[in-house]
Scaffold this motif. Structure first.
Motif, PDB file in Angstrom:
ATOM      1  N   UNK A   7      -0.146  -0.743   9.597  1.00  0.00           N
ATOM      2  CA  UNK A   7       0.572   0.526   9.504  1.00  0.00           C
ATOM      3  C   UNK A   7       1.916   0.344   8.815  1.00  0.00           C
ATOM      4  N   UNK A   8       2.572  -0.793   9.077  1.00  0.00           N
ATOM      5  CA  UNK A   8       3.876  -1.062   8.468  1.00  0.00           C
ATOM      6  C   UNK A   8       3.729  -1.700   7.088  1.00  0.00           C
ATOM      7  N   UNK A   9       2.616  -1.505   6.431  1.00  0.00           N
ATOM      8  CA  UNK A   9       2.264  -2.028   5.106  1.00  0.00           C
ATOM      9  C   UNK A   9       2.611  -3.499   4.947  1.00  0.00           C
ATOM     10  N   UNK A  10       2.006  -4.317   5.811  1.00  0.00           N
ATOM     11  CA  UNK A  10       2.130  -5.761   5.703  1.00  0.00           C
ATOM     12  C   UNK A  10       0.733  -6.372   5.740  1.00  0.00           C
ATOM     13  N   UNK A  57      10.598  -2.800   7.192  1.00  0.00           N
ATOM     14  CA  UNK A  57       9.841  -1.665   6.664  1.00  0.00           C
ATOM     15  C   UNK A  57      10.776  -0.656   6.008  1.00  0.00           C
ATOM     16  N   UNK A  74       2.930  -1.583   0.088  1.00  0.00           N
ATOM     17  CA  UNK A  74       2.769  -2.993   0.421  1.00  0.00           C
ATOM     18  C   UNK A  74       3.220  -3.830  -0.767  1.00  0.00           C
ATOM     19  N   UNK A  76       8.038 -10.435   5.769  1.00  0.00           N
ATOM     20  CA  UNK A  76       6.611 -10.724   5.914  1.00  0.00           C
ATOM     21  C   UNK A  76       6.335 -12.201   5.724  1.00  0.00           C
ATOM     22  N   UNK A 123       7.666   2.056  16.787  1.00  0.00           N
ATOM     23  CA  UNK A 123       7.092   0.713  16.944  1.00  0.00           C
ATOM     24  C   UNK A 123       8.188  -0.299  17.235  1.00  0.00           C
ATOM     25  N   UNK A 148      -0.690  -2.481  13.961  1.00  0.00           N
ATOM     26  CA  UNK A 148       0.724  -2.193  13.723  1.00  0.00           C
ATOM     27  C   UNK A 148       1.180  -2.775  12.396  1.00  0.00           C
ATOM     28  N   UNK A 149       0.761  -4.027  12.100  1.00  0.00           N
ATOM     29  CA  UNK A 149       1.148  -4.644  10.830  1.00  0.00           C
ATOM     30  C   UNK A 149       0.572  -3.867   9.658  1.00  0.00           C
TER      31      UNK A 149
END
Lengths: 112, 84, 247
Positions: B48-51, A46, A52, A72, A2, B45-46
């Motif tokens: 998936x990237x745990x956000x 990440x 999360x 974030x 990504x 995508x966010x």
């Protein structure tokens, strides 16, 4: 993976800005670039296998592995700013259209 | 090769493809709708990237409000304005 | 010719970007763990002012911020001054939009909206409004917070605009709400300055991590941000809509 795709998004957005003279199309390019940059910042923060960053019943303790919350937080504010900037740009484009009758910058010319 | 890598590769390919469609399409309306679709891809995508915070924000703003303000800007243009 | 040149320039920029980034971080891999003494790890452990032990959800009393959502604790507590500046930037953008759009003459063009849209908007509008309020009041427990909650409130007003061509939101009321919310944010910061010695310090007791009434000033700040963002974006939508009717 990504990360690489987000770099490609930045390049595509730059091409979109440079290859056209239409104001709306330029703003679309700026938005594509902005999405690419946001994804890249999140991907830098990440952590492999990280949860999360929210304490909950499933992840109860702060010693577990979490992803970076600072990235974030930055992106969260950047998205909202992006909306404001896009709205301002669109109103400027509307002004141009009202004065010159076109969105195409090459038809406007230097003189007002 | 686990599920994360497969999903990651899929989302990456879709991101680049939709972004190319948004930048290269000739009509403004098509371009704007693809921008909305790109925003949805960014949401996945966010996620998936745990956000999750960023994903919620992008889903509300990127796909809803940005699309509206773009469409409101080109809505009353004639055929002449819609060409590139 | 123009396209070729643009493509060459974009590709060159991409190559520079790739070289610069691959020197410092891997392109196809992610970090294995956060750095030991980075700001992020301190924000996660809530031990910026000194080690307090592990934070347990639902048990720890009076932690440093008391917010279960760490992103919220960064936005509304550790870097709250940043957020104040950011909300100001959004206010300036909304001000610019309404200044530029307000100078255009407004007219009305009749536009029929469909029956289904009209009926369903009456059902959906209160649900969206309540969801938005839920999101920003629970910003310290669940994903979301003031920014998406406020935007969701603005989206519910957008639905009303689309459903009813004669509907106009009470712009003056939104401006007043926005001004009051902005003032309250600064006043909250000044109270912190007087009570704790720092601007926007978390001066209330933070409670048990994971409770609804926890986190000190974090829920208050997020409700303020939600109201401010919601009224600003509703103002932007109203201006764009007034223009769109005339164009």
């Amino acid at each position: 993976m990504i990360k690489f795709a987000s770099l490609l998004l930045i390049v595509i957005g730059l091409y979109g800005i440079l290859s056209t003279r239409n104001v709306i199309k330029i703003l679309v390019g700026i938005n594509v670039m902005e999405i690419g940059i946001n994804i890249f910042i999140i991907a830098i923060g990440f952590v492999n296998g990280g949860a999360a960053p929210i304490l909950s019943v499933d992840n109860p303790g702060s010693l577990l592995k979490f992803v970076d919350p600072v990235a974030q937080a930055l992106v969260l504010t950047s998205i909202v700013i992006g909306l404001g900037v896009t709205a301002l740009g669109l109103v400027f484009a509307r002004k141009i259209h009202k004065k010159h009758g076109t969105y195409d910058l090459s038809e406007i010319g230097g003189e007002s | 090769m686990n599920w994360f890598n497969i999903l990651e590769a899929g989302v990456s390919v879709l991101l680049v493809a939709v972004a190319l469609a948004a930048v290269l399409s000739k009509k403004l309306l098509v371009s704007i709708i693809f921008l909305s679709a790109l925003s949805m891809m960014a949401v996945s995508a966010f996620a998936l990237l745990s956000a999750p915070d960023v994903a919620v924000t992008e889903a509300v703003i990127g796909s809803g409000l940005v699309t509206f303000i773009f469409v409101a800007s080109i809505r009353n243009l004639g055929k002449a304005g819609e060409k590139l | 010719m123009k396209r070729v040149f643009a493509g060459l320039l974009a590709v060159a920029f991409g190559v520079v970007l790739l070289l610069g980034i691959s020197a410092s971080t891997g392109l196809f891999s992610y970090n294995e763990e956060l750095l030991d003494d980075s700001a992020a790890s301190h924000y996660i452990a809530k031990d910026v002012n000194g080690d307090t032990g592990e934070i347990i959800f639902g048990e720890t009393m009076d932690a440093e911020t008391g917010s279960a959502n760490m992103v919220t604790s960064v936005i509304a507590n550790y870097r709250s001054f940043d957020t104040l500046g950011e909300v100001t930037v959004l206010f300036l953008a909304a001000l610019g939009v309404s200044l530029l759009a307000g100078s255009m003459d407004k007219g009305r063009k009749r536009r029929k909206s469909g029956f289904i849209l009209k009926v369903s908007s009456g059902i959906l509008f209160p649900l969206m409004l309540v969801t938005g309020i839920y999101i920003f009041t629970h910003g310290h427990l669940t994903p979301g917070g003031g920014f998406p909650g406020g935007s969701m409130i603005a989206s519910s007003f957008l639905l009303l605009y689309l459903a009813d061509e004669n509907f106009r939101a009470n712009v003056r009321g939104f401006k007043i709400a926005e001004g009051i919310a902005g003032t309250l944010y600064v006043v909250l910061g000044i109270i912190g300055l007087l009570a704790g010695g720092y601007f926007l310090i978390n001066f209330l007791p933070t409670g048990v991590v994971g409770n609804l009434f926890s986190g000190g000033i974090i829920p208050i700040v997020y409700v303020i941000i939600g109201l401010k963002v919601g009224s600003e974006i509703t103002g932007i939508i109203t201006d764009m809509f007034n223009e769109e009717v005339k164009a």
